[in-house]
Design an enzyme around this catalytic site. Structure first.
Site, PDB file in Angstrom:
ATOM      1  N   LYS A   1       0.427  -1.110   0.116  1.00 50.66           N
ATOM      2  CA  LYS A   1      -0.207   0.294  -0.038  1.00 50.66           C
ATOM      3  C   LYS A   1       1.218   1.067  -0.015  1.00 50.66           C
ATOM      4  CE  LYS A   1      -2.061  -0.983   3.608  1.00 50.66           C
ATOM      5  NZ  LYS A   1      -1.436  -2.429   3.924  1.00 50.66           N
TER       6      LYS A   1
ATOM      7  N   ARG B   1      -9.903   0.079   8.188  1.00 49.10           N
ATOM      8  CA  ARG B   1      -9.753  -0.871   8.905  1.00 49.10           C
ATOM      9  C   ARG B   1     -10.878  -1.565   9.399  1.00 49.10           C
ATOM     10  NH1 ARG B   1      -3.326  -0.603   8.689  1.00 49.10           N
ATOM     11  NH2 ARG B   1      -2.502  -2.499   9.265  1.00 49.10           N
TER      12      ARG B   1
ATOM     13  N   ARG C   1      11.911  -5.699   5.222  1.00 46.82           N
ATOM     14  CA  ARG C   1      12.057  -4.736   5.795  1.00 46.82           C
ATOM     15  C   ARG C   1      12.391  -4.098   7.111  1.00 46.82           C
ATOM     16  NH1 ARG C   1       6.379  -1.743   5.411  1.00 46.82           N
ATOM     17  NH2 ARG C   1       5.975  -2.581   6.784  1.00 46.82           N
TER      18      ARG C   1
ATOM     19  N   ARG D   1      10.596  -0.624  12.381  1.00 51.13           N
ATOM     20  CA  ARG D   1       9.778  -0.622  13.248  1.00 51.13           C
ATOM     21  C   ARG D   1       9.365  -1.506  13.941  1.00 51.13           C
ATOM     22  NH1 ARG D   1       4.648   0.467   8.611  1.00 51.13           N
ATOM     23  NH2 ARG D   1       3.493  -1.094  10.091  1.00 51.13           N
TER      24      ARG D   1
ATOM     25  N   ARG E   1      -0.155  -9.236  12.956  1.00 47.55           N
ATOM     26  CA  ARG E   1      -0.864  -8.351  12.130  1.00 47.55           C
ATOM     27  C   ARG E   1      -1.930  -9.041  10.944  1.00 47.55           C
ATOM     28  NH1 ARG E   1       4.720  -5.479  11.161  1.00 47.55           N
ATOM     29  NH2 ARG E   1       3.451  -4.012   9.454  1.00 47.55           N
TER      30      ARG E   1
HETATM   31  P1  AP5 Z   1       5.040  -1.670   1.653  1.00 48.54           P
HETATM   32  O1  AP5 Z   1       4.194  -0.647   0.490  1.00 48.54           O
HETATM   33  O2  AP5 Z   1       4.968  -0.749   3.276  1.00 48.54           O
HETATM   34  O3  AP5 Z   1       3.766  -2.384   2.558  1.00 48.54           O
HETATM   35  P2  AP5 Z   1       1.757  -1.742   3.345  1.00 48.54           P
HETATM   36  O4  AP5 Z   1       1.327  -2.516   2.715  1.00 48.54           O
HETATM   37  O5  AP5 Z   1       2.078  -0.302   3.097  1.00 48.54           O
HETATM   38  O6  AP5 Z   1       2.577  -2.391   4.994  1.00 48.54           O
HETATM   39  P3  AP5 Z   1       2.184  -2.162   6.292  1.00 48.54           P
HETATM   40  O7  AP5 Z   1       3.735  -2.916   6.598  1.00 48.54           O
HETATM   41  O8  AP5 Z   1       2.664  -0.393   5.984  1.00 48.54           O
HETATM   42  O9  AP5 Z   1       1.108  -2.292   6.847  1.00 48.54           O
HETATM   43  P4  AP5 Z   1       0.632  -2.333   7.271  1.00 48.54           P
HETATM   44  O10 AP5 Z   1      -1.238  -2.648   7.072  1.00 48.54           O
HETATM   45  O11 AP5 Z   1       0.520  -2.809   8.593  1.00 48.54           O
HETATM   46  O12 AP5 Z   1       0.511  -1.020   8.234  1.00 48.54           O
HETATM   47  P5  AP5 Z   1       0.310   0.207   9.200  1.00 48.54           P
HETATM   48  O13 AP5 Z   1       1.419   1.572   8.733  1.00 48.54           O
HETATM   49  O14 AP5 Z   1      -1.075   0.738   8.116  1.00 48.54           O
HETATM   50  O15 AP5 Z   1       5.091  -2.974   1.668  1.00 48.54           O
HETATM   51  C1  AP5 Z   1       5.748  -3.684   2.914  1.00 48.54           C
HETATM   52  C2  AP5 Z   1       7.471  -4.238   2.146  1.00 48.54           C
HETATM   53  O16 AP5 Z   1       7.145  -5.045   0.476  1.00 48.54           O
HETATM   54  C3  AP5 Z   1       8.438  -2.852   1.828  1.00 48.54           C
HETATM   55  O17 AP5 Z   1       9.878  -3.212   2.744  1.00 48.54           O
HETATM   56  C4  AP5 Z   1       8.594  -3.170   0.555  1.00 48.54           C
HETATM   57  O18 AP5 Z   1       9.353  -2.200  -0.346  1.00 48.54           O
HETATM   58  C5  AP5 Z   1       8.012  -4.059  -0.407  1.00 48.54           C
HETATM   59  N1  AP5 Z   1       7.282  -4.276  -1.645  1.00 48.54           N
HETATM   60  C6  AP5 Z   1       6.634  -2.977  -1.653  1.00 48.54           C
HETATM   61  N2  AP5 Z   1       5.867  -3.962  -2.889  1.00 48.54           N
HETATM   62  C7  AP5 Z   1       6.768  -4.588  -3.718  1.00 48.54           C
HETATM   63  C8  AP5 Z   1       6.571  -6.040  -4.449  1.00 48.54           C
HETATM   64  N3  AP5 Z   1       6.113  -5.902  -5.517  1.00 48.54           N
HETATM   65  N4  AP5 Z   1       7.561  -6.597  -4.701  1.00 48.54           N
HETATM   66  C9  AP5 Z   1       8.556  -7.290  -3.475  1.00 48.54           C
HETATM   67  N5  AP5 Z   1       8.290  -6.250  -2.491  1.00 48.54           N
HETATM   68  C10 AP5 Z   1       7.962  -4.926  -2.580  1.00 48.54           C
HETATM   69  O19 AP5 Z   1      -0.249   0.399  10.475  1.00 48.54           O
HETATM   70  C11 AP5 Z   1       0.669  -0.232  11.557  1.00 48.54           C
HETATM   71  C12 AP5 Z   1      -0.121  -0.423  12.247  1.00 48.54           C
HETATM   72  O20 AP5 Z   1      -0.653   0.883  12.532  1.00 48.54           O
HETATM   73  C13 AP5 Z   1      -1.243  -1.497  12.509  1.00 48.54           C
HETATM   74  O21 AP5 Z   1      -0.998  -2.770  13.039  1.00 48.54           O
HETATM   75  C14 AP5 Z   1      -2.569  -1.115  13.660  1.00 48.54           C
HETATM   76  O22 AP5 Z   1      -1.739  -1.472  14.872  1.00 48.54           O
HETATM   77  C15 AP5 Z   1      -2.117   0.292  12.904  1.00 48.54           C
HETATM   78  N6  AP5 Z   1      -3.407   1.166  12.427  1.00 48.54           N
HETATM   79  C16 AP5 Z   1      -3.185   1.703  11.684  1.00 48.54           C
HETATM   80  N7  AP5 Z   1      -4.282   2.120  10.948  1.00 48.54           N
HETATM   81  C17 AP5 Z   1      -5.307   2.034  11.457  1.00 48.54           C
HETATM   82  C18 AP5 Z   1      -6.803   1.931  11.461  1.00 48.54           C
HETATM   83  N8  AP5 Z   1      -7.298   2.492  10.360  1.00 48.54           N
HETATM   84  N9  AP5 Z   1      -7.324   1.139  12.469  1.00 48.54           N
HETATM   85  C19 AP5 Z   1      -6.612   0.803  13.451  1.00 48.54           C
HETATM   86  N10 AP5 Z   1      -5.379   0.911  13.753  1.00 48.54           N
HETATM   87  C20 AP5 Z   1      -4.736   0.693  12.248  1.00 48.54           C
HETATM   88 MG    MG Z   2       2.276   1.296   5.137  1.00 46.43          MG
END
Ligand code: AP5
Ligand code: MG
Length: 194
Positions: A14, A89, A128, A134, A146
């Protein structure tokens, strides 16, 4: 306005794809994960509370993230559209978002849902974790928690928007460029008919 939800499990790409889509379509990025991490870095009370959930791989309570999104929408009155990343979410967050957008006479145009296998997600996040700093990326149990939280509470968000015919599934494995082309094609197809 043109409003997009980039949807998918942790590690589905994402954040990576958001950067490119923002540059191409001029949307305002709203990532609740990034907003929460800034609160943690600034050691605000909200950040300190949220960290307890995030470090365990659990979702932060709905009212916290809905409040953050509500402020962000109010603070960007001239945005030509929003790209939501990691929000909504839960079904409650989706309903709240629909209401907030309705108040602004707009709505979600499309939910782009990245499809990635669980093994690929774990591999990407552990990789990552070597450099991201993180705390939720370094321990495989937290990563699996997660993904479990996504399956239990978040996957229903796709069902919610499917009822309105707004979900487009996109293959999330392959090169970053290939996936970007597929996501852009979905947006372009909608903008032509809009
Ligand atoms: P990346 O692009 O970072 O993927 P992402 O989907 O953004 O992954 P996140 O870890 O950010 O997802 P998340 O949903 O757990 O985190 P968030 O910050 O939203 O890519 C991941 C890796 O893969 C990178 O190293 C990238 O380089 C690599 N990659 C990308 N594309 C690739 C490809 N095509 N091929 C190979 N490699 C690739 O949330 C974190 C925490 O915050 C949650 O756990 C929760 O506690 C809280 N939170 C956030 N939002 C909410 C909400 N709305 N409600 C409640 N809690 C929330
Ligand atoms: Mg993200």
């Amino acid at each position: 306005m043109f409003n997009v939800i980039l949807f998918g499990p942790p590690g589905s790409g994402k954040g990576t794809q958001s950067e490119r889509l923002l540059a191409k379509y001029g949307l305002k990025h709203l990532s609740t994960g990034d907003l929460l991490r800034s609160e943690i870095a600034a050691q605000t009370p909200l950040g300190i509370e949220a960290k307890n959930f995030m470090d365990k791989g659990q979702l932060v309570p709905d009212e916290v993230v809905i409040g953050m999104i509500s402020s962000a929408l109010d603070n960007n009155p001239s945005a030509k559209g929003f790209l939501f990343d990691g929000f909504p979410r839960t079904e409650a967050q989706a309903e709240a978002l629909d209401k907030l957008l309705k108040l602004k006479n707009t709505e979600i145009n499309v939910v782009l849902a990245l499809q990635v296998s669980e093994e690929e997600l774990v591999k990407r996040l552990l990789n990552r974790g070597k450099t991201s700093g993180r705390s939720d990326d370094t321990n495989e149990n937290v990563i699996r928690a997660r993904i479990q939280e996504y399956q239990n509470k978040t996957s229903v968000v796709a069902d919610y928007y499917s009822r309105f015919g707004k979900v487009k599934n996109v293959q999330g494995e392959g090169s970053v460029e290939e996936i970007f082309i597929a996501l852009s094609a979905e947006i372009n197809a909608l903008q032509v008919t809009a």
